[in-house]
Structure formats: structure tokens, C-alpha cells
Design a protein around this motif. Structure first.
Motif, PDB file in Angstrom:
ATOM      1  N   LYS A  38      24.283  69.182  66.056  1.00 60.23           N
ATOM      2  CA  LYS A  38      24.208  69.356  64.606  1.00 60.23           C
ATOM      3  C   LYS A  38      25.588  69.263  63.976  1.00 60.23           C
ATOM      4  O   LYS A  38      26.501  69.998  64.355  1.00 60.23           O
ATOM      5  CB  LYS A  38      23.561  70.704  64.257  1.00 60.23           C
ATOM      6  CG  LYS A  38      23.321  70.874  62.752  1.00 60.23           C
ATOM      7  CD  LYS A  38      22.675  72.199  62.453  1.00 60.23           C
ATOM      8  CE  LYS A  38      22.308  72.304  60.985  1.00 60.23           C
ATOM      9  NZ  LYS A  38      23.466  72.183  60.081  1.00 60.23           N
ATOM     10  N   TYR A  39      25.708  68.353  63.015  1.00 59.28           N
ATOM     11  CA  TYR A  39      26.900  68.268  62.193  1.00 59.28           C
ATOM     12  C   TYR A  39      26.668  69.084  60.928  1.00 59.28           C
ATOM     13  O   TYR A  39      25.522  69.277  60.508  1.00 59.28           O
ATOM     14  CB  TYR A  39      27.199  66.821  61.810  1.00 59.28           C
ATOM     15  CG  TYR A  39      27.582  65.925  62.966  1.00 59.28           C
ATOM     16  CD1 TYR A  39      26.783  64.830  63.311  1.00 59.28           C
ATOM     17  CD2 TYR A  39      28.731  66.154  63.714  1.00 59.28           C
ATOM     18  CE1 TYR A  39      27.126  63.999  64.359  1.00 59.28           C
ATOM     19  CE2 TYR A  39      29.086  65.323  64.775  1.00 59.28           C
ATOM     20  CZ  TYR A  39      28.270  64.254  65.084  1.00 59.28           C
ATOM     21  OH  TYR A  39      28.617  63.435  66.130  1.00 59.28           O
ATOM     22  N   PRO A  40      27.735  69.560  60.301  1.00 62.28           N
ATOM     23  CA  PRO A  40      27.596  70.303  59.043  1.00 62.28           C
ATOM     24  C   PRO A  40      26.826  69.492  58.006  1.00 62.28           C
ATOM     25  O   PRO A  40      26.969  68.278  57.920  1.00 62.28           O
ATOM     26  CB  PRO A  40      29.052  70.532  58.608  1.00 62.28           C
ATOM     27  CG  PRO A  40      29.835  70.470  59.855  1.00 62.28           C
ATOM     28  CD  PRO A  40      29.155  69.453  60.725  1.00 62.28           C
ATOM     29  N   ALA A  41      25.997  70.163  57.259  1.00 58.94           N
ATOM     30  CA  ALA A  41      25.234  69.568  56.154  1.00 58.94           C
ATOM     31  C   ALA A  41      24.212  68.534  56.622  1.00 58.94           C
ATOM     32  O   ALA A  41      23.717  67.742  55.816  1.00 58.94           O
ATOM     33  CB  ALA A  41      26.153  68.965  55.109  1.00 58.94           C
ATOM     34  N   GLU A  42      23.918  68.508  57.925  1.00 64.26           N
ATOM     35  CA  GLU A  42      22.872  67.625  58.433  1.00 64.26           C
ATOM     36  C   GLU A  42      21.896  68.429  59.272  1.00 64.26           C
ATOM     37  O   GLU A  42      22.222  69.510  59.768  1.00 64.26           O
ATOM     38  CB  GLU A  42      23.461  66.513  59.295  1.00 64.26           C
ATOM     39  CG  GLU A  42      24.347  65.542  58.558  1.00 64.26           C
ATOM     40  CD  GLU A  42      24.854  64.436  59.472  1.00 64.26           C
ATOM     41  OE1 GLU A  42      25.778  63.725  59.071  1.00 64.26           O
ATOM     42  OE2 GLU A  42      24.327  64.299  60.597  1.00 64.26           O
ATOM     43  N   GLY A  43      20.693  67.895  59.447  1.00 63.91           N
ATOM     44  CA  GLY A  43      19.757  68.530  60.354  1.00 63.91           C
ATOM     45  C   GLY A  43      20.131  68.239  61.799  1.00 63.91           C
ATOM     46  O   GLY A  43      20.878  67.305  62.085  1.00 63.91           O
TER      47      GLY A  43
ATOM     48  N   LEU B  88      19.526  77.960  55.370  1.00 62.51           N
ATOM     49  CA  LEU B  88      19.175  76.546  55.439  1.00 62.51           C
ATOM     50  C   LEU B  88      17.771  76.469  56.021  1.00 62.51           C
ATOM     51  O   LEU B  88      17.514  77.003  57.103  1.00 62.51           O
ATOM     52  CB  LEU B  88      20.165  75.795  56.324  1.00 62.51           C
ATOM     53  CG  LEU B  88      19.918  74.297  56.507  1.00 62.51           C
ATOM     54  CD1 LEU B  88      20.136  73.544  55.184  1.00 62.51           C
ATOM     55  CD2 LEU B  88      20.825  73.711  57.593  1.00 62.51           C
ATOM     56  N   TYR B  89      16.869  75.837  55.322  1.00 66.20           N
ATOM     57  CA  TYR B  89      15.490  75.697  55.794  1.00 66.20           C
ATOM     58  C   TYR B  89      15.298  74.266  56.295  1.00 66.20           C
ATOM     59  O   TYR B  89      15.468  73.302  55.548  1.00 66.20           O
ATOM     60  CB  TYR B  89      14.489  76.049  54.691  1.00 66.20           C
ATOM     61  CG  TYR B  89      14.500  77.528  54.407  1.00 66.20           C
ATOM     62  CD1 TYR B  89      15.390  78.063  53.479  1.00 66.20           C
ATOM     63  CD2 TYR B  89      13.675  78.394  55.122  1.00 66.20           C
ATOM     64  CE1 TYR B  89      15.445  79.431  53.245  1.00 66.20           C
ATOM     65  CE2 TYR B  89      13.712  79.755  54.897  1.00 66.20           C
ATOM     66  CZ  TYR B  89      14.609  80.271  53.960  1.00 66.20           C
ATOM     67  OH  TYR B  89      14.673  81.629  53.748  1.00 66.20           O
ATOM     68  N   THR B 110      17.008  72.100  53.442  1.00 69.06           N
ATOM     69  CA  THR B 110      17.165  72.561  52.052  1.00 69.06           C
ATOM     70  C   THR B 110      17.999  73.832  52.087  1.00 69.06           C
ATOM     71  O   THR B 110      17.640  74.800  52.769  1.00 69.06           O
ATOM     72  CB  THR B 110      15.804  72.872  51.397  1.00 69.06           C
ATOM     73  OG1 THR B 110      15.053  71.664  51.263  1.00 69.06           O
ATOM     74  CG2 THR B 110      16.011  73.496  50.019  1.00 69.06           C
ATOM     75  N   ARG B 111      19.121  73.792  51.401  1.00 74.01           N
ATOM     76  CA  ARG B 111      19.999  74.974  51.342  1.00 74.01           C
ATOM     77  C   ARG B 111      19.542  75.836  50.180  1.00 74.01           C
ATOM     78  O   ARG B 111      19.682  75.457  49.027  1.00 74.01           O
ATOM     79  CB  ARG B 111      21.450  74.542  51.153  1.00 74.01           C
ATOM     80  CG  ARG B 111      22.419  75.682  50.858  1.00 74.01           C
ATOM     81  CD  ARG B 111      22.682  76.538  52.070  1.00 74.01           C
ATOM     82  NE  ARG B 111      23.308  75.823  53.165  1.00 74.01           N
ATOM     83  CZ  ARG B 111      23.520  76.351  54.376  1.00 74.01           C
ATOM     84  NH1 ARG B 111      23.151  77.586  54.637  1.00 74.01           N
ATOM     85  NH2 ARG B 111      24.102  75.633  55.319  1.00 74.01           N
ATOM     86  N   LEU B 112      18.977  77.004  50.486  1.00 77.43           N
ATOM     87  CA  LEU B 112      18.490  77.930  49.468  1.00 77.43           C
ATOM     88  C   LEU B 112      19.486  79.074  49.316  1.00 77.43           C
ATOM     89  O   LEU B 112      19.867  79.717  50.302  1.00 77.43           O
ATOM     90  CB  LEU B 112      17.124  78.493  49.863  1.00 77.43           C
ATOM     91  CG  LEU B 112      16.570  79.625  48.989  1.00 77.43           C
ATOM     92  CD1 LEU B 112      16.310  79.139  47.570  1.00 77.43           C
ATOM     93  CD2 LEU B 112      15.298  80.205  49.600  1.00 77.43           C
TER      94      LEU B 112
END
Lengths: 111, 115
Positions: A38-43, B88-89, B110-112
């Protein structure tokens, strides 16, 4: 209760060397295991999997080892590259139902 | 194939409100799972839907609910939001039906943020 544990929150490795990420589980019924990156801001991105009928699975630079008696699996990355720097999660399930994830290990590969 | 998509990507809500998150799985994938990720807790399983039926449920309060539509798209709803719901969902889809298809493919999440 945490059925899948990654006891090392972080790991630093020199570029070109081997990275070994470890994962322990408590439920002997788990029969399918996966590793995600997992990279930041990614799934999370699927890396490699192994079923309990095997003790090793390779895919390029990535190899997963499973030791059922010790309830332990590990991910080896050889050689490590700076682009491998990410958080790695292991996950376990019983025949694909409800995956249990570890808390992740943050890998830093130093150029 | 297009990947798993989640909307919205970011959301700010206040305590007490409710929120609905959406997930579109990879085409052909019939299983959709939802996870909550918070710092230090890894990914905590919320629930899994297959063919519009909830098959598995994690250990979350009833304020967390979900559903799946006939086209496999899924929504999750959180009612009466609490500060601790900030997370983070993540949504993941899988093909199932075959041993080689247990891999789950995740959306970007989705960052809540609950204030």
C-alpha cells in the motif's frame, strides 16, 4: 482479538539487499494467505498469495513462505528496490471468507 | 478492465450526521467487502456482500450497515457519526468461485473525517 499479527511496524533495507517481512497468525483454520502493498493515498495492491497446501510461492522478486506448524508466513523481496518502499499487509482467510489483516509493516528501501 | 472505484474520495461530516459511501467493483466480480483502516489498527473487516446478500460481518456496531445492488455495486452507511469513525474506508472486490480467485482488489478508499 488480532488473529493476524505483524510485529515489526517498520523495516529499513539497503537497495539490492533482501527484505524479509514477517507475519504470524493464531487461527489454525486459515488456509489462504495474501500479501498486499500500500502506497499513501491509494488502496492496497495485491502482491502474492499462498494456499495452505504449499509452503512456498514465487513471483519474480517476491517469494512467500508458509510455515503452518509455526503459524508463520514471510515475504521475501530480492533484490529490494526503492520503489518497494510502502506499507505491506499480510492477510489470512478460511477458504476466501472474511479476510483478517495484520497492522502492516512500513518498508523503506534506502538507495 | 477498470479497477474498483469508490466515491467520494474525501468527505467531512460532523458528529451525529450520517454518511453513505459507494463502491463499484471490477466488472464480473460479485463479492464486495468493506474495511475500515485507522492508524495502528490495520484493516478492520466491516462486512462482505455476495449476490446482494451479506455473507460475513465484522465486529462493528449496528450504526454501520451496507447493501449490494443487482449490478454488484455496493454502498455502506454509517449513521450517528462519532469522532472515532474518522478513517479510510476501503472497498474490495473479488471474483470468488475459484480457489485462484480469492484475491481481493481494492479501491482507492474514501477518507472520512468526522468533526
Amino acid at each position: 482479538d488480532q488473529q493476524v499479527k505483524q510485529n515489526s511496524p517498520s523495516l529499513s533495507v539497503q537497495e539490492g539487499r533482501i527484505s524479509i517481512l514477517n507475519c504470524d497468525y493464531t487461527n489454525s483454520m486459515f488456509d489462504y494467505f495474501l500479501w498486499y502493498k500500500k502506497y499513501p493515498a491509494e488502496g492496497p495492491t495485491f502482491l502474492i498469495s499462498i494456499s495452505s497446501i504449499k509452503d512456498k510461492n514465487e513471483d519474480g522478486r517476491f517469494t512467500v513462505f508458509l510455515n503452518k506448524s509455526a503459524k508463520h508466513l514471510s515475504l521475501h523481496i530480492v533484490p529490494s528496490q526503492p520503489g518497494d518502499s510502502a506499507v505491506y499487509f499480510c492477510a489470512a482467510s478460511i477458504t476466501g471468507n472474511q479476510f483478517y489483516f495484520g497492522t502492516g509493516t512500513s518498508l523503506t528501501v534506502i538507495p | 478492465k477498470a479497477g474498483v472505484t469508490q466515491t467520494p474520495r474525501y468527505l467531512i461530516k460532523t458528529r451525529g450526521q450520517q454518511v453513505t459511501l459507494s463502491c463499484s467493483p471490477i466488472s464480473g466480480h460479485r463479492s464486495v467487502s468493506w474495511y475500515q483502516q485507522t492508524p495502528g489498527q490495520g484493516l478492520q473487516f466491516l462486512f462482505e456482500y455476495f449476490s446482494e446478500t451479506q455473507r460475513n460481518k465484522g465486529n462493528f456496531p449496528g450504526r454501520f450497515s451496507g447493501r449490494q445492488f443487482s449490478n454488484s455495486r455496493s454502498e455502506m452507511n454509517v449513521s450517528t457519526l462519532e469522532l472515532g469513525d474518522s478513517a479510510l474506508y476501503l472497498c474490495a472486490s473479488s471474483q470468488l468461485g475459484q480457489v485462484s480467485s480469492y484475491e481481493q482488489y481494492f479501491g482507492p478508499g474514501t477518507r472520512l473525517t468526522v468533526t
